[in-house]
Design an enzyme around this catalytic site. Structure first.
Site, PDB file in Angstrom:
ATOM      1  N   GLU A 171       0.706  -0.944  -0.383  1.00 61.95           N
ATOM      2  CA  GLU A 171       0.114  -0.014   0.226  1.00 61.95           C
ATOM      3  C   GLU A 171       1.077   1.267  -0.173  1.00 61.95           C
ATOM      4  OE1 GLU A 171      -3.561   2.161   2.840  1.00 61.95           O
ATOM      5  OE2 GLU A 171      -2.408   0.263   3.402  1.00 61.95           O
TER       6      GLU A 171
ATOM      7  N   GLU B 212     -12.147   2.156   4.911  1.00 62.47           N
ATOM      8  CA  GLU B 212     -11.628   2.201   5.932  1.00 62.47           C
ATOM      9  C   GLU B 212     -11.279   3.807   6.638  1.00 62.47           C
ATOM     10  OE1 GLU B 212      -7.046   0.630   6.656  1.00 62.47           O
ATOM     11  OE2 GLU B 212      -6.874   2.188   4.906  1.00 62.47           O
TER      12      GLU B 212
END
Length: 275
Positions: free
Chosen positions: A153, A254
């Site tokens: 990520e 998220e």
């Protein structure tokens, strides 16, 4: 949860982080989710069977599927962004590989997120990168045994200035390096649209450029890391781009909740991709 052909999963670690771990799957189910994701859910890299059994039972009892989970990443709220490249703490990451892969096999989870880790002032960056490559190769080899994908990520430098994967191209380059070392193809990219948008990247363009490598997506708006539609990021365009590239993976929610389901999830019906 499916909206306009896109599949959404609740991130239990942030949306329901105010609840005890074992209460989070049921809370997500009550809000209409049949899929969830989480940060490292256990108290240590090598938790007891009792701890893993309890979490598995909570998922099963709630009727939700765990679709993505972090490897050991340290204390996210305190600023840790992974341990795998840390000369002092990479052993914690490696000690958790078997737990992560074993629990993923048990839960049917096929996405394992490996946060790269911050640069450390007393460490040589090249040495950290080599350590990261070795750690990731070990994780990818273990994950391959159950057909799981390891994802890397990118994180906005505005949020984590010491994190070396600051944009999509850097994350893809790191993932490709792991695949080259292992001879496998199971290391890809987690594309967190919040971080890319916050960094000023052209999100629709990077989604199209890296479509073949994107294995998981997460969302939040900026500023404030709230729900899509609460800030300035163009999620109508982002979701349209995901549809255009034929993305069929999960999209993790998220973002920081208001704790009012009528507010936190209203955008799922009101903010639809343009066609």
């Amino acid at each position: 949860m499916n909206v306009s052909g896109l599949r959404f999963a609740a991130n239990m670690s942030i949306l329901y982080g105010h609840l005890p771990l074992l209460d989070r799957p049921a809370a997500a189910a009550a809000d209409g989710f049949d899929a969830v994701e989480c940060w490292w859910p256990f108290s240590s890299p090598a938790p007891t069977d009792r701890e893993t059994d309890a979490f598995a039972a909570a998922l099963d009892d709630a009727g939700v599927r765990l679709v993505a989970m972090n490897f050991v990443e340290g204390d996210m709220r305190a600023g840790d962004r992974g341990l795998l490249s840390s000369p002092r703490r990479h052993d914690e990451f490696r000690a958790g590989i078997d737990t992560a892969v074993g629990f993923a096999a048990r839960a049917g989870c096929r996405i394992l997120n490996a946060l790269y880790g911050n640069r450390e002032p007393d460490a040589n960056p090249a040495d950290q990168d080599q350590l990261a490559l070795e750690s990731l190769a070990e994780a990818a080899t273990a994950a391959d045994r159950l057909g799981a994908t390891v994802v890397l990520e990118a994180i906005s430098l505005r949020e984590a200035p010491d994190y070396p994967l600051g944009d999509a191209d850097a994350a893809v380059t790191a993932a490709d390096a792991v695949n080259a070392v292992t001879g496998l193809t199971n290391t890809g990219v987690l594309c967190d649209l919040y971080h890319h948008g916050r960094s000023g990247e052209d999100v629709p363009a990077l989604l199209r450029r890296h479509a073949a490598r994107i294995a998981h997506v997460q969302v939040a708006d900026d500023p404030g890391r709230g729900r899509p539609g609460s800030g300035a990021l163009d999620y109508t365009a982002y979701f349209a781009a995901l549809q255009d590239i034929g993305y069929h993976g999960w999209i993790g929610l998220e973002y920081e909740p208001t704790r009012d389901p009528a507010v936190d999830y209203d955008w799922l019906t009101s903010l639809r991709p343009a066609r």
